[in-house]
Design a protein around this motif. Structure first.
Motif, short mmCIF file in Angstrom:
data_model
loop_
_atom_site.label_atom_id
_atom_site.label_comp_id
_atom_site.label_asym_id
_atom_site.label_seq_id
_atom_site.Cartn_x
_atom_site.Cartn_y
_atom_site.Cartn_z
N ARG A 1 -1.71 10.24 4.69
CA ARG A 1 -0.80 9.24 4.88
C ARG A 1 -1.63 7.84 5.03
O ARG A 1 -2.69 7.72 5.96
N LYS B 1 -1.35 3.68 5.27
CA LYS B 1 -0.73 2.36 5.47
C LYS B 1 -1.24 1.41 4.52
O LYS B 1 -2.38 0.93 4.91
N MET C 1 3.30 -2.28 -0.58
CA MET C 1 4.50 -1.37 -0.33
C MET C 1 5.73 -1.65 -1.29
O MET C 1 6.61 -0.73 -1.31
N ASP D 1 7.02 3.67 6.10
CA ASP D 1 6.20 2.34 6.12
C ASP D 1 4.95 2.56 5.74
O ASP D 1 3.63 2.12 6.00
N HIS D 2 4.64 3.81 4.85
CA HIS D 2 3.38 3.99 4.26
C HIS D 2 3.42 4.96 3.08
O HIS D 2 4.65 5.39 2.78
N GLY E 1 -5.59 -0.26 1.93
CA GLY E 1 -4.74 0.69 2.84
C GLY E 1 -5.78 1.21 3.88
O GLY E 1 -6.73 1.48 3.61
#
Length: 460
Positions: free
Chosen positions: A229, A231, A237, A265-266, A298
Motif C-alpha cells: 500500500r 501513499k 492520486m 487515500d492510497h 510515494g
C-alpha cells in the motif's frame, strides 16, 4: 480450560452428570445444553441447531449472518479482527446490492481501467459502462469488519479466537468438538484454551484452512499474492481517482498480472504468481517500475503477502463440515477474483443449513450441506473453467499477452466482459459479433505465435 458443551443426547447416549469444566478449576464454568433426538425424529428439543463458522472474512461473515437470521445458534471464530488481507479489493456491482453494502465502505468507484501490455501498450477499458455502473474498490479490513458486525447484530456470537483443531464425532448423532484459544483481553496475550460443541461447521478460514486439514480435504496449487500500500502525492492520486491499472508481462508475473488499484487515500500495488513464488519480490519491483512515473514520490505504508488458491480442493464437504471461500478454493483464474465468490459461497452454504434444519429446529446431515455444493457447481463451474482456459491461452508468453491486450480494445469484448463481471451472469451474445470476435481472436493468436517464433530466433 473452559468448555462449552452439550448435555448427553437423551435417547441416544446414556445420560450422566456432566462436569462443569474439563479440569478441576472451579472458576471456569461450562455452558450446558440439552439435546433430545432420535434416528426416527431428528428434531431438536429445547435448543436450536448450533453451527460454528471458522474464519471472519467475507465468506465467514456472510455465512454467520445468514445462519443467525435463519434461527441457528451461530458462533463465528476469527483470530485477527483487524486483519488486512493482501487483496486488490475489487468487487462487482451486483455484490453491493445483493449483500446490501453501504456505499461509505466503498473507497473508490472505478469506471476506467487500463490494460497495459508487456511492451507498455495501454488499452483503455470501460467505454461500454453505463452511467450507474462501476467496479467497487474496498479495503478488506473495512469490508470484513462490516460483515462480521452485521452478523453480530443479527445474533451471531463473534469470538476473537484462534481455531486449533476439531475432534470428529464417532457416531452420526454426536457433536463436533472444537478447540480454540480465546483472546478476550482478560487472560492476557496467551489467551485461554476453550472447547465448543456444535452440530455443524463451516470452514471459512482461508487458503491455509485448518478445517480443511481436519477433514482431509486435500491440497491444491496456490499463488502467492504480494501487495504494497503506497501513499502517493495528492496530485498523483487524482489520476487514480476512478482508474485502475493492470500490467501483464513476464517481468511482473509469468502467470498472472500486476495491479495498481485505488483506495481511499492510497493505492494498492501488487502482483502474484504460482510458478515462481521465490521471485515474488522481483515481480513486485517490476510492477512498481512499470508504474513508477505515476506513483513517484510515494511512501510504502504497509506490506502484505498471502497465499491464494488456484482451484477448488478435491474435497469440500465431509459429514456436517463444509468449506467455503478460499478454504474451498473459490478464486478464479485469469482475474484472481475471490471476494464475491467467498461471500456468495458462505451465504449459499448457510442457506442450505437453514433450509435443511427448518430454521434451526432439526438436525442436519451431509445431504443437506451437499445441496449447497450442487447449487454452487451448477451456477459457477462454467465461469471457473472458461477463465482457466483464458489464463492458459493468454498468459503463457509475452506475445500471447500482447494479443490479449489487443483483444481487450474491442468494444464488444469489453461489453461482454463487464456484463459478466458486474452481474455474474453470462449475457447472451450477438451471433455476428461472436463470429467476428472468434476471427479476431484467432488473428491475434496467429500474430502472437509468429511474434513468439521471431523472438525465439533472436534469442538463438
Amino acid at each position: 480450560m473452559s468448555s462449552i458443551a452439550f448435555k448427553p443426547f437423551t435417547g441416544l447416549r446414556r445420560s450422566s452428570a456432566v462436569p462443569t469444566t474439563t479440569n478441576t478449576t472451579p472458576s471456569k464454568p461450562v455452558i450446558k445444553f440439552h439435546v433430545s433426538a432420535a434416528k426416527t425424529s431428528p428434531k431438536l428439543s429445547n435448543r436450536d441447531l448450533r453451527v460454528a463458522v471458522i474464519g471472519g472474512g467475507p465468506a465467514g461473515g456472510a455465512a454467520a449472518e445468514t445462519l443467525a437470521k435463519g434461527g441457528i445458534e451461530t458462533f463465528l471464530i476469527e483470530r485477527k479482527l483487524d486483519n488486512c488481507k493482501p487483496c486488490g479489493g475489487a468487487i462487482p456491482l451486483c455484490m453491493v446490492g445483493e449483500f446490501d453494502l453501504p456505499l461509505d465502505i466503498i473507497d473508490r468507484r472505478v469506471t476506467k481501467m487500463k490494460m497495459i501490455s508487456p511492451s507498455n501498450i495501454a488499452v483503455d477499458i470501460g467505454q461500454t459502462l453505463k452511467p450507474h455502473e462501476y467496479i467497487g474498490m474496498v479495503r478488506r479490513e473495512v469490508l470484513d469488519a462490516y460483515l462480521r458486525d452485521r452478523a453480530k447484530e443479527n445474533g451471531a456470537n463473534v469470538i476473537n479466537g484462534l481455531f486449533l483443531k476439531m475432534d470428529m464425532p464417532k457416531h452420526w448423532d454426536e457433536p463436533y468438538v472444537l478447540h480454540y484459544t480465546e483472546y478476550d483481553g482478560k487472560k492476557g496475550a496467551m489467551g485461554e484454551k476453550v472447547t465448543l460443541e456444535v452440530d455443524a461447521v463451516i470452514g471459512a478460514d482461508g487458503a491455509n484452512s485448518r478445517v480443511a486439514k481436519a477433514i482431509n480435504a486435500g491440497d491444491y496449487d496456490y499463488a502467492i499474492a504480494f501487495q504494497e500500500r503506497i501513499k502517493i502525492p495528492d496530485d498523483k492520486m487524482v489520476y487514480y481517482e476512478n482508474l485502475a491499472e493492470m500490467y501483464v508481462g513476464d517481468d511482473v508475473s509469468p502467470d498472472f498480472y500486476g495491479w495498481v488499484f485505488p483506495k481511499c487515500d492510497h493505492v494498492a500495488v501488487g502482483t502474484g504468481t504460482v510458478t515462481h513464488k521465490s521471485d515474488i519480490k522481483k515481480f513486485q519491483l517490476a510492477t512498481r517500475n512499470r508504474a513508477k512515473d505515476k506513483i513517484l514520490g510515494g511512501k510504502i505504508i504497509r506490506v502484505e503477502a498471502h497465499p491464494i488458491p488456484e482451484h477448488p480442493r478435491p474435497r469440500r464437504l465431509s459429514g456436517r463440515v463444509a468449506l467455503v471461500g478460499d478454504a474451498a478454493g473459490y478464486v478464479t483464474k485469469c482475474s484472481g477474483e475471490g471476494i464475491y465468490f467467498a461471500a456468495k459461497s458462505g451465504r449459499m452454504c448457510a442457506e442450505a443449513i437453514v433450509e435443511g434444519s427448518q430454521n434451526g429446529k432439526k438436525m442436519v446431515d451431509e445431504g443437506d450441506l451437499r445441496k449447497y455444493l450442487e447449487k454452487w457447481d451448477k451456477t459457477y463451474w462454467p465461469t471457473y473453467k472458461v477463465l482457466d482456459v483464458l489464463q492458459k491461452v493468454f498468459y503463457r508468453s509475452n506475445p500471447a499477452r500482447e494479443a490479449f491486450v489487443e483483444m481487450c480494445a474491442d468494444e464488444y469484448v469489453q461489453k461482454m466482459t463487464f456484463n459478466s463481471y458486474l452481474y455474474k451472469t453470462v449475457a447472451p451474445g450477438n451471433p455476428l459479433e461472436d463470429l467476428k470476435l472468434a476471427v479476431n481472436t484467432i488473428g491475434s493468436l496467429v500474430r502472437a505465435n509468429a511474434l513468439r517464433k521471431e523472438m525465439e530466433k533472436l534469442n538463438i
